[in-house]
Design a protein around this motif. Structure first.
Motif, PDB file in Angstrom:
ATOM      1  N   GLY A 133      25.728  82.073  21.122  1.00 11.10           N
ATOM      2  CA  GLY A 133      26.738  81.034  21.033  1.00 11.10           C
ATOM      3  C   GLY A 133      27.273  80.628  22.392  1.00 11.10           C
ATOM      4  N   ALA A 134      27.378  81.578  23.312  1.00 12.79           N
ATOM      5  CA  ALA A 134      27.874  81.291  24.657  1.00 12.79           C
ATOM      6  C   ALA A 134      26.871  80.486  25.482  1.00 12.79           C
ATOM      7  N   ASP A 135      25.611  80.427  25.048  1.00 11.62           N
ATOM      8  CA  ASP A 135      24.577  79.694  25.771  1.00 11.62           C
ATOM      9  C   ASP A 135      24.449  78.234  25.333  1.00 11.62           C
ATOM     10  N   ARG A 136      25.229  77.856  24.341  1.00 10.63           N
ATOM     11  CA  ARG A 136      25.170  76.470  23.869  1.00 10.63           C
ATOM     12  C   ARG A 136      25.581  75.505  24.977  1.00 10.63           C
ATOM     13  N   LYS A 137      24.970  74.333  24.974  1.00 12.38           N
ATOM     14  CA  LYS A 137      25.281  73.294  25.962  1.00 12.38           C
ATOM     15  C   LYS A 137      25.814  72.018  25.315  1.00 12.38           C
ATOM     16  N   PHE A 138      25.683  71.906  23.999  1.00 11.31           N
ATOM     17  CA  PHE A 138      26.070  70.680  23.286  1.00 11.31           C
ATOM     18  C   PHE A 138      27.332  70.974  22.475  1.00 11.31           C
ATOM     19  N   HIS A 139      28.490  70.607  23.023  1.00  6.37           N
ATOM     20  CA  HIS A 139      29.771  70.981  22.413  1.00  6.37           C
ATOM     21  C   HIS A 139      30.602  69.807  21.915  1.00  6.37           C
ATOM     22  N   TRP A 140      30.067  68.610  21.921  1.00  6.79           N
ATOM     23  CA  TRP A 140      30.875  67.474  21.486  1.00  6.79           C
ATOM     24  C   TRP A 140      31.132  67.555  19.982  1.00  6.79           C
ATOM     25  N   PRO A 141      32.179  66.854  19.493  1.00  9.42           N
ATOM     26  CA  PRO A 141      32.412  66.830  18.044  1.00  9.42           C
ATOM     27  C   PRO A 141      31.193  66.258  17.326  1.00  9.42           C
ATOM     28  N   LEU A 142      30.952  66.680  16.103  1.00  4.90           N
ATOM     29  CA  LEU A 142      29.804  66.178  15.356  1.00  4.90           C
ATOM     30  C   LEU A 142      29.807  64.661  15.346  1.00  4.90           C
ATOM     31  N   GLY A 143      28.631  64.081  15.474  1.00  4.40           N
ATOM     32  CA  GLY A 143      28.467  62.639  15.563  1.00  4.40           C
ATOM     33  C   GLY A 143      27.738  62.302  16.845  1.00  4.40           C
ATOM     34  N   PRO A 144      27.798  61.029  17.261  1.00  3.20           N
ATOM     35  CA  PRO A 144      27.063  60.612  18.465  1.00  3.20           C
ATOM     36  C   PRO A 144      27.505  61.368  19.709  1.00  3.20           C
ATOM     37  N   ARG A 145      26.557  61.599  20.602  1.00  2.00           N
ATOM     38  CA  ARG A 145      26.850  62.225  21.888  1.00  2.00           C
ATOM     39  C   ARG A 145      27.692  61.260  22.715  1.00  2.00           C
ATOM     40  N   PRO A 146      28.806  61.729  23.270  1.00  2.00           N
ATOM     41  CA  PRO A 146      29.622  60.849  24.113  1.00  2.00           C
ATOM     42  C   PRO A 146      28.821  60.330  25.306  1.00  2.00           C
ATOM     43  N   GLU A 147      29.105  59.111  25.717  1.00  2.00           N
ATOM     44  CA  GLU A 147      28.407  58.486  26.851  1.00  2.00           C
ATOM     45  C   GLU A 147      28.531  59.329  28.114  1.00  2.00           C
ATOM     46  N   THR A 148      29.629  60.088  28.240  1.00  2.00           N
ATOM     47  CA  THR A 148      29.850  60.881  29.450  1.00  2.00           C
ATOM     48  C   THR A 148      29.186  62.261  29.402  1.00  2.00           C
ATOM     49  N   HIS A 149      28.610  62.630  28.259  1.00  2.00           N
ATOM     50  CA  HIS A 149      27.966  63.944  28.150  1.00  2.00           C
ATOM     51  C   HIS A 149      26.631  63.913  28.875  1.00  2.00           C
ATOM     52  N   PRO A 150      26.311  64.935  29.662  1.00  3.02           N
ATOM     53  CA  PRO A 150      25.033  64.938  30.397  1.00  3.02           C
ATOM     54  C   PRO A 150      23.819  64.887  29.479  1.00  3.02           C
ATOM     55  N   GLY A 151      22.740  64.339  30.006  1.00  3.23           N
ATOM     56  CA  GLY A 151      21.466  64.311  29.309  1.00  3.23           C
ATOM     57  C   GLY A 151      20.658  65.557  29.598  1.00  3.23           C
ATOM     58  N   LEU A 152      19.436  65.594  29.108  1.00  2.00           N
ATOM     59  CA  LEU A 152      18.591  66.773  29.258  1.00  2.00           C
ATOM     60  C   LEU A 152      18.302  67.111  30.710  1.00  2.00           C
ATOM     61  N   SER A 153      17.919  66.127  31.497  1.00  3.28           N
ATOM     62  CA  SER A 153      17.604  66.397  32.905  1.00  3.28           C
ATOM     63  C   SER A 153      18.839  66.905  33.645  1.00  3.28           C
ATOM     64  N   ASP A 154      19.991  66.291  33.359  1.00  2.00           N
ATOM     65  CA  ASP A 154      21.236  66.718  34.009  1.00  2.00           C
ATOM     66  C   ASP A 154      21.590  68.160  33.661  1.00  2.00           C
ATOM     67  N   LEU A 155      21.220  68.598  32.469  1.00  2.00           N
ATOM     68  CA  LEU A 155      21.515  69.957  32.015  1.00  2.00           C
ATOM     69  C   LEU A 155      20.424  70.959  32.409  1.00  2.00           C
ATOM     70  N   GLY A 156      19.389  70.499  33.060  1.00  2.00           N
ATOM     71  CA  GLY A 156      18.305  71.385  33.452  1.00  2.00           C
ATOM     72  C   GLY A 156      17.403  71.784  32.302  1.00  2.00           C
ATOM     73  N   LEU A 157      17.404  70.979  31.255  1.00  2.00           N
ATOM     74  CA  LEU A 157      16.559  71.259  30.100  1.00  2.00           C
ATOM     75  C   LEU A 157      15.312  70.367  30.132  1.00  2.00           C
TER      76      LEU A 157
END
Length: 157
Positions: A133-157
């Protein structure tokens, strides 16, 4: 006749392809099988992992089963490449099972569109990795990803 789903092929601008990817991501993050299915042709062909589907009814049934099992689902898609009526996407999504164990699923999708912008073919290859659970990277409320949330490349994924 099915309504158009812009942007329409041929995809010649990166912005159009990126827009198509983000629209798909937002729809999937709604976790509404009926809404998601409307982006596909009525006879759309899918391969999802080792499961083969055809048609919107099969897509709705598949997604209903998926989101009954994959709880707290959050998805990020990223454009990998595009040409004419095809788009390649890479993605990651996080979810938990009913025992509370978390997973990150990684994959690639190949999309083919008809002239109205509906997806007529989707081929997905996906692998699941258990995460804490501590390794999760996607913490926005359920629904669309906020425009300000990093993408995959930004997260190193």
């Amino acid at each position: 006749m099915e309504p158009e789903r812009p942007p329409l092929p041929p995809f010649t601008q990166v912005e159009d392809a990126e827009s198509k990817v983000r629209l798909a991501e937002n729809a999937w993050n709604s976790r509404d099988p009926e809404r998601v299915a409307l982006a596909y042709t009525p006879d759309s062909h899918w391969r999802n992992r080792a499961e083969f589907l055809q048609g919107r009814d099969a897509i709705v049934a598949f997604l209903t089963r998926k989101w009954d099992r994959e709880l707290d689902y959050r998805l990020v898609k990223e454009l990998w490449g595009f040409r004419e009526n095809r788009i390649a996407v890479r993605f990651a999504y996080e979810w938990r099972d009913d025992s509370g164990s978390w997973f990150r699923s990684y994959g690639n999708e190949l999309w083919e569109f008809d002239e109205r912008g509906l997806m007529r073919r989707r081929v997905a290859s996906i692998n699941d990795a258990p995460i804490g659970g501590a390794d999760r990277k996607f913490h926005w409320p359920l629904g669309p990803r906020p425009e300000t949330h990093p993408g995959l490349s930004d997260l190193g994924l």
